[in-house]
Design a protein around this motif. Structure first.
Motif, PDB file in Angstrom:
ATOM      1  N   UNK A 194      -3.700  -2.946  -1.118  1.00  0.00           N
ATOM      2  CA  UNK A 194      -3.470  -1.900  -2.104  1.00  0.00           C
ATOM      3  C   UNK A 194      -4.871  -1.509  -2.406  1.00  0.00           C
ATOM      4  N   UNK A 195      -5.736  -2.203  -2.542  1.00  0.00           N
ATOM      5  CA  UNK A 195      -7.172  -1.870  -3.091  1.00  0.00           C
ATOM      6  C   UNK A 195      -7.724  -1.069  -1.713  1.00  0.00           C
ATOM      7  N   UNK A 196      -7.569  -1.044  -0.601  1.00  0.00           N
ATOM      8  CA  UNK A 196      -8.071  -0.155   0.451  1.00  0.00           C
ATOM      9  C   UNK A 196      -7.115   1.029   0.773  1.00  0.00           C
ATOM     10  N   UNK A 197      -5.984   0.965   0.093  1.00  0.00           N
ATOM     11  CA  UNK A 197      -5.124   2.458   0.173  1.00  0.00           C
ATOM     12  C   UNK A 197      -5.849   3.493  -0.579  1.00  0.00           C
ATOM     13  N   UNK A 198      -5.521   4.633  -0.500  1.00  0.00           N
ATOM     14  CA  UNK A 198      -5.793   5.815  -1.171  1.00  0.00           C
ATOM     15  C   UNK A 198      -5.842   5.812  -2.761  1.00  0.00           C
ATOM     16  N   UNK A 199      -4.985   4.860  -3.231  1.00  0.00           N
ATOM     17  CA  UNK A 199      -4.905   4.712  -4.513  1.00  0.00           C
ATOM     18  C   UNK A 199      -5.843   3.907  -5.212  1.00  0.00           C
ATOM     19  N   UNK A 200      -6.370   2.990  -4.400  1.00  0.00           N
ATOM     20  CA  UNK A 200      -7.682   2.300  -4.797  1.00  0.00           C
ATOM     21  C   UNK A 200      -7.441   1.445  -5.817  1.00  0.00           C
ATOM     22  N   UNK A 201      -6.154   0.497  -5.875  1.00  0.00           N
ATOM     23  CA  UNK A 201      -5.894  -0.317  -6.799  1.00  0.00           C
ATOM     24  C   UNK A 201      -6.919  -1.424  -7.189  1.00  0.00           C
ATOM     25  N   UNK A 202      -7.105  -1.608  -8.491  1.00  0.00           N
ATOM     26  CA  UNK A 202      -7.900  -2.819  -9.024  1.00  0.00           C
ATOM     27  C   UNK A 202      -7.191  -3.541  -9.784  1.00  0.00           C
ATOM     28  N   UNK A 203      -6.194  -3.169 -10.573  1.00  0.00           N
ATOM     29  CA  UNK A 203      -5.472  -3.834 -11.496  1.00  0.00           C
ATOM     30  C   UNK A 203      -4.187  -4.314 -11.017  1.00  0.00           C
ATOM     31  N   UNK A 204      -3.846  -5.710 -11.184  1.00  0.00           N
ATOM     32  CA  UNK A 204      -2.483  -6.177 -10.382  1.00  0.00           C
ATOM     33  C   UNK A 204      -1.782  -7.058 -11.726  1.00  0.00           C
ATOM     34  N   UNK A 205      -0.758  -6.490 -11.857  1.00  0.00           N
ATOM     35  CA  UNK A 205       0.185  -7.232 -12.857  1.00  0.00           C
ATOM     36  C   UNK A 205       1.731  -7.403 -12.490  1.00  0.00           C
ATOM     37  N   UNK A 206       2.328  -8.644 -12.828  1.00  0.00           N
ATOM     38  CA  UNK A 206       3.670  -8.719 -12.438  1.00  0.00           C
ATOM     39  C   UNK A 206       4.368  -8.497 -13.910  1.00  0.00           C
ATOM     40  N   UNK A 207       3.915  -7.585 -14.723  1.00  0.00           N
ATOM     41  CA  UNK A 207       4.299  -7.222 -16.000  1.00  0.00           C
ATOM     42  C   UNK A 207       5.779  -7.131 -15.961  1.00  0.00           C
ATOM     43  N   UNK A 208       6.447  -7.774 -16.980  1.00  0.00           N
ATOM     44  CA  UNK A 208       7.800  -7.766 -17.151  1.00  0.00           C
ATOM     45  C   UNK A 208       8.346  -9.323 -16.531  1.00  0.00           C
ATOM     46  N   UNK A 212       1.044  -1.120  -0.021  1.00  0.00           N
ATOM     47  CA  UNK A 212      -0.051   0.038  -0.043  1.00  0.00           C
ATOM     48  C   UNK A 212       0.968   1.334   0.187  1.00  0.00           C
ATOM     49  N   UNK A 213       2.052   1.319   0.816  1.00  0.00           N
ATOM     50  CA  UNK A 213       2.816   2.422   0.790  1.00  0.00           C
ATOM     51  C   UNK A 213       3.253   2.702  -0.460  1.00  0.00           C
ATOM     52  N   UNK A 214       3.748   1.925  -1.386  1.00  0.00           N
ATOM     53  CA  UNK A 214       4.550   2.236  -2.855  1.00  0.00           C
ATOM     54  C   UNK A 214       3.272   2.875  -3.621  1.00  0.00           C
ATOM     55  N   UNK A 215       2.159   2.131  -3.875  1.00  0.00           N
ATOM     56  CA  UNK A 215       1.075   2.603  -4.633  1.00  0.00           C
ATOM     57  C   UNK A 215       0.762   3.994  -4.191  1.00  0.00           C
ATOM     58  N   UNK A 216       0.573   4.175  -2.982  1.00  0.00           N
ATOM     59  CA  UNK A 216       0.300   5.486  -2.556  1.00  0.00           C
ATOM     60  C   UNK A 216       1.247   6.501  -3.074  1.00  0.00           C
ATOM     61  N   UNK A 217       2.442   6.231  -3.056  1.00  0.00           N
ATOM     62  CA  UNK A 217       3.486   7.256  -3.321  1.00  0.00           C
ATOM     63  C   UNK A 217       3.409   7.559  -4.657  1.00  0.00           C
ATOM     64  N   UNK A 218       3.054   6.475  -5.581  1.00  0.00           N
ATOM     65  CA  UNK A 218       3.116   6.617  -7.153  1.00  0.00           C
ATOM     66  C   UNK A 218       1.676   7.615  -7.393  1.00  0.00           C
ATOM     67  N   UNK A 248      -0.660  -2.563  -8.912  1.00  0.00           N
ATOM     68  CA  UNK A 248      -0.255  -3.435  -7.952  1.00  0.00           C
ATOM     69  C   UNK A 248       0.430  -4.786  -8.637  1.00  0.00           C
ATOM     70  N   UNK A 249       1.487  -5.153  -7.959  1.00  0.00           N
ATOM     71  CA  UNK A 249       2.337  -6.152  -8.315  1.00  0.00           C
ATOM     72  C   UNK A 249       1.248  -7.434  -7.634  1.00  0.00           C
ATOM     73  N   UNK A 250       1.287  -8.484  -8.393  1.00  0.00           N
ATOM     74  CA  UNK A 250       0.377  -9.535  -8.235  1.00  0.00           C
ATOM     75  C   UNK A 250       1.088 -10.630  -6.962  1.00  0.00           C
TER      76      UNK A 250
END
Length: 441
Positions: free
Chosen positions: A139-153, A100-106, A122-124
Motif C-alpha cells: 500500500x505504501x508502494x502504490x500510487x496512493x503512497x499510504x503511510x497511515x494505517x488503521x483498523x478504525x472501527x 494496494x488495489x483498493x487504496x488505489x481505487x479510493x 490502509x488497514x493494519x
C-alpha cells in the motif's frame, strides 16, 4: 504574473488584516496590504478569517461498497463545504482497504472528484480481523503512497500484532492510528459506563477500555521507537496518559472529535440513536479535560470521524442502531463554539490543530502554506478557507452535501460559516455554495 483571485480585507489566523493574491499556477503570489491585481476576481473577506485549508485525518467516505451512505464524491463535497482541502479516508469500506488495489481505487476516485485531496488510510490487518498484517508495504508502494494505517472501527487488540505493525511501518516513516477499545471490556456496550447507563438500562462502556489500550500502545511505541496516533480520544484519563507519554519523549500524537468536545452522555437520555457513537459520549468532566488537552497541545488535532449512515441503519431501536455521526460540514462552527468562544483557542490555535498539526503528522509535502504555527506563506499551494465567524444559523442536515443526515447537531444554533474555499488555487466554494471541482492533470 497573472493573478486569478484577490482576497481582500480578510484577517489571518494571527489577527492581521491581509490581502491575498492567488496566481494562475494555484499558489499564493502575494500577501500584503492594499494589493491590486488587474483582471483578478476579487473576494471581499472583510470581517472574516482566512485560514489555511483544513486537514482531516479521520474521515469515513464509505466507498467502495457502502455508497448508499456516502461516496467519495459526496463526502469530499461535504468536506469542501466544511473548509477541508485534504481528508484521509478510513479503511472500513467494503471491500476493506487492505490491499494496494483498493487504496488505489479510493485515491483515483478522489482525484476524479476534485473537491479535496483524498489520502486513503490502509488497514493494519487483513479484513480488519486483527489476525494477520495487511499488505502494508504494498500500500505504501502504490500510487496512493499510504503511510497511515488503521483498523478504525476495530481495535488492534493483540499486542504482538501491534508491535509487529509498529516495527514494520518504521521502514518508510509510516504510523499506526489506533482505535483504542479493549473488546473484552466493551462487549455489548451501548453508552458510557456511569450512573446514567444504569438508570437508562443500557450496557456501560467503561473509560478503562480506552485507557488500557492507550497505555499499552504508547509503551509499545516507545519500545520499538515507532510512531503511534490515538484516534478520537474521549476520556480525561486518556488525556493524562497521552500527556505523560509525551513528557517521556514517546512519539505519540492524538486527535479529538468535535462531538466529544461539545456533547455529553446526557444527550443519550432521549434514546435518539443519532447520539450513539464509538467511542461513546462521556461526562462533563471528560469534555472539560478534552478541551484543556486540545488547548495545551496534549491533543494535537481535531479529527471529525465523519461517519455517515443510512436512515435504515441509524433511525431504529437504539440497541441495533449503527454507531457514528456526520461531522465535516459542522466541524469549524463546533470548534468555534467549544474552543474559540470559550477563550481556550484563538484562530491561530484553530489553524494549528485543524491544519498545521494534521499536515505535519501525515507529512503532507504539498501543504506548504502550513508552517509549524499554522500561518500562511507566499509561494505555497493556495489551499485557503474564508470563514465568517459572525454568521448565525440553525443546523439542518438536509441542507448538507453529505449523502447522510445523521448529524447530532440538528436544530442546534451555532455561529460560523465557510463562505469560500480555494483548493489548489481553484475556488471550489463561493458564497457558501459548491462551484466546480479542480481537474487534476
Amino acid at each position: 504574473m497573472t493573478i486569478s483571485y484577490l482576497i481582500t480585507g480578510g484577517t489571518t489566523p494571527d489577527g492581521i488584516a491581509t490581502d491575498i493574491a492567488i496566481d494562475a499556477n494555484g499558489t499564493i503570489a502575494h500577501l500584503g496590504n492594499s494589493l491590486a491585481a488587474e483582471a483578478a476576481q476579487t473576494i471581499d473577506a472583510t470581517g472574516k478569517i482566512v485560514l489555511p485549508g483544513l486537514v482531516d485525518l479521520h474521515t469515513h467516505l464509505r466507498e467502495p461498497g457502502n455508497d448508499d451512505a456516502e461516496t467519495v464524491e459526496t463526502g469530499t463535497q461535504a468536506a469542501a463545504k466544511g473548509g477541508f482541502t485534504a481528508v484521509h479516508a478510513m479503511a472500513n469500506s467494503n471491500p476493506v482497504a487492505d490491499t494496494a488495489g483498493v487504496v488505489e481505487q479510493v485515491y483515483r476516485l478522489g482525484r476524479q472528484s476534485g473537491w479535496t485531496d483524498v489520502h486513503p488510510v490502509g488497514a493494519v490487518t487483513v479484513g480488519l480481523a486483527g489476525e494477520r498484517l495487511a499488505e502494508l508495504s504494498a500500500m505504501y508502494d502504490s500510487t496512493a503512497q499510504v503511510t497511515m494505517f488503521s483498523d478504525d472501527g476495530m481495535c488492534v487488540w493483540d499486542p504482538v500484532l501491534m508491535r509487529r505493525a509498529l516495527e514494520y511501518v518504521k521502514s518508510f516513516d509510516g504510523f499506526i492510528a489506533q482505535h483504542a477499545q479493549e473488546p473484552r471490556l466493551t462487549e455489548g456496550a451501548q453508552m458510557n459506563e456511569s450512573a446514567l447507563s444504569s438508570e437508562l438500562g443500557l450496557a456501560g462502556w467503561p473509560a478503562v477500555a480506552e485507557e488500557s489500550i492507550i497505555a499499552r500502545d504508547v509503551l509499545l511505541a516507545q519500545h520499538v521507537d515507532s510512531r503511534i496516533h490515538i484516534c478520537h480520544v474521549s476520556t480525561a484519563g486518556s488525556v493524562e496518559l497521552i500527556r505523560w507519554a509525551k513528557s517521556q519523549g514517546i512519539n505519540v500524537t492524538a486527535e479529538v472529535t468535535p462531538h466529544h468536545l461539545l456533547l455529553t452522555e446526557d444527550y443519550v437520555k432521549t434514546y435518539d440513536p443519532v447520539y450513539k457513537v464509538n467511542p461513546p459520549l462521556r461526562k462533563d468532566s471528560d469534555v472539560h479535560a478534552l478541551r484543556e488537552g486540545l488547548a495545551d497541545g496534549t491533543i494535537d488535532t481535531v479529527g471529525t470521524d465523519h461517519a455517515p449512515h443510512t436512515q435504515e441503519t441509524k433511525q431504529c431501536e437504539w440497541v441495533v442502531a449503527a454507531m457514528g455521526m456526520t461531522g465535516l460540514e459542522t466541524a469549524l462552527p463546533v470548534i468555534q463554539h467549544a474552543m474559540v468562544d470559550t477563550g481556550l483557542l484563538d484562530w491561530h490555535g484553530v489553524a494549528r490543530v485543524m491544519s498545521a498539526n494534521p499536515a505535519r503528522i501525515y507529512r503532507h509535502a504539498e501543504q506548504g502554506q502550513l508552517t509549524k504555527s499554522g500561518g500562511l506563506v507566499e509561494g505555497a499551494v493556495a489551499n485557503l478557507v474564508v470563514y465568517d465567524p459572525h454568521h448565525k444559523f440553525t443546523v439542518n442536515p438536509t441542507d448538507h452535501a453529505s449523502k447522510s443526515t445523521n448529524s447530532p447537531y440538528r436544530g442546534m444554533e451555532l455561529s460560523g460559516q465557510v463562505t469560500d474555499v480555494f483548493y489548489r488555487g481553484h475556488q471550489v466554494v463561493a458564497d457558501a455554495n459548491l462551484t466546480t471541482p479542480y481537474r487534476h492533470s
